[in-house]
Design an enzyme around this catalytic site. Structure first.
Site, PDB file in Angstrom:
ATOM      1  N   ARG A  76       0.840  -1.206   0.000  1.00 30.42           N
ATOM      2  CA  ARG A  76       0.000   0.000   0.000  1.00 30.42           C
ATOM      3  C   ARG A  76       0.870   1.249   0.000  1.00 30.42           C
ATOM      4  NH1 ARG A  76      -5.071   2.217   2.088  1.00 30.42           N
ATOM      5  NH2 ARG A  76      -4.913   4.378   1.396  1.00 30.42           N
ATOM      6  N   ARG A 124      -4.818   1.727  -5.034  1.00 29.62           N
ATOM      7  CA  ARG A 124      -4.144   0.983  -3.963  1.00 29.62           C
ATOM      8  C   ARG A 124      -4.321  -0.514  -4.136  1.00 29.62           C
ATOM      9  NH1 ARG A 124      -8.170   4.192  -0.252  1.00 29.62           N
ATOM     10  NH2 ARG A 124      -7.618   5.606  -1.877  1.00 29.62           N
ATOM     11  N   ASP A 145      -6.902  -1.638   0.756  1.00 33.13           N
ATOM     12  CA  ASP A 145      -7.389  -0.605   1.669  1.00 33.13           C
ATOM     13  C   ASP A 145      -8.230  -1.304   2.721  1.00 33.13           C
ATOM     14  OD1 ASP A 145      -7.984   1.921   2.729  1.00 33.13           O
ATOM     15  OD2 ASP A 145      -9.757   2.145   1.469  1.00 33.13           O
ATOM     16  N   ASP A 192     -10.292  -0.527   6.268  1.00 31.67           N
ATOM     17  CA  ASP A 192     -10.826   0.524   7.128  1.00 31.67           C
ATOM     18  C   ASP A 192     -11.601  -0.084   8.287  1.00 31.67           C
ATOM     19  OD1 ASP A 192      -9.946   2.734   5.598  1.00 31.67           O
ATOM     20  OD2 ASP A 192     -11.664   2.538   4.252  1.00 31.67           O
TER      21      ASP A 192
END
Length: 151
Positions: free
Chosen positions: A87, A96, A99, A101
């Site tokens: 990343r 990317r 990712d 989150d």
């Protein structure tokens, strides 16, 4: 490990073997034995949101986790896994390989400079809310769709 569930993460990729990055990340989350993946939505192909024009399409999913790690420890693990997948954070909202989150951590609210839970923009992102809704419909419980923070 305390079994509680109710911890949700978003997963996305738009570079390389997108599905492999996502599935490998789910596997890597469980390697140390302190995280279990309880559910994962199907993969959804979506348009990039923000960032430079001309980005490839994303694959996105949401997973529910069971862990005794706190929000900060979990965030550190997510960032570590992103880094292992190459990343790069050179362009905001840029392409990317991976990712990850932290979306929701049970009923906790965290407001710190580098960690906000619930994720502040998740409510505006169909690529998060649709897979999150799919998981909640399949496995109703403490975070059913009508009890999600912010609804």
């Amino acid at each position: 490990m305390v079994s509680a569930g109710g911890v949700f993460i978003g997963l996305g990729s738009n570079l390389g073997d997108r599905a492999a990055h996502i599935y490998q990340a789910l596997h890597e989350l469980t390697e140390r034995g302190d995280i279990r993946v309880l559910a994962c939505s199907p993969l959804h192909e979506t348009e990039p949101v923000g960032g430079p024009p001309g980005q490839p399409m994303y694959l996105n999913a949401v997973a529910e986790l069971d862990t005794a790690l706190g929000p900060r420890e979990l965030l550190a693990r997510l960032l570590e896994i992103e880094q292992r997948h190459g990343r790069q954070r050179s362009v905001p909202n840029g392409p990317r390989t991976l990712d990850l989150d932290l979306l929701l951590y049970r009923d906790q609210v965290v407001t710190e400079p580098d960690l906000i839970v619930p994720h502040p923009r998740m409510w505006q992102r169909e690529f998060v809310m649709r897979p999150l809704d799919e998981i909640c419909r399949v496995r109703p419980g403490p975070l059913s769709p009508t009890r999600l923070p912010g609804f």
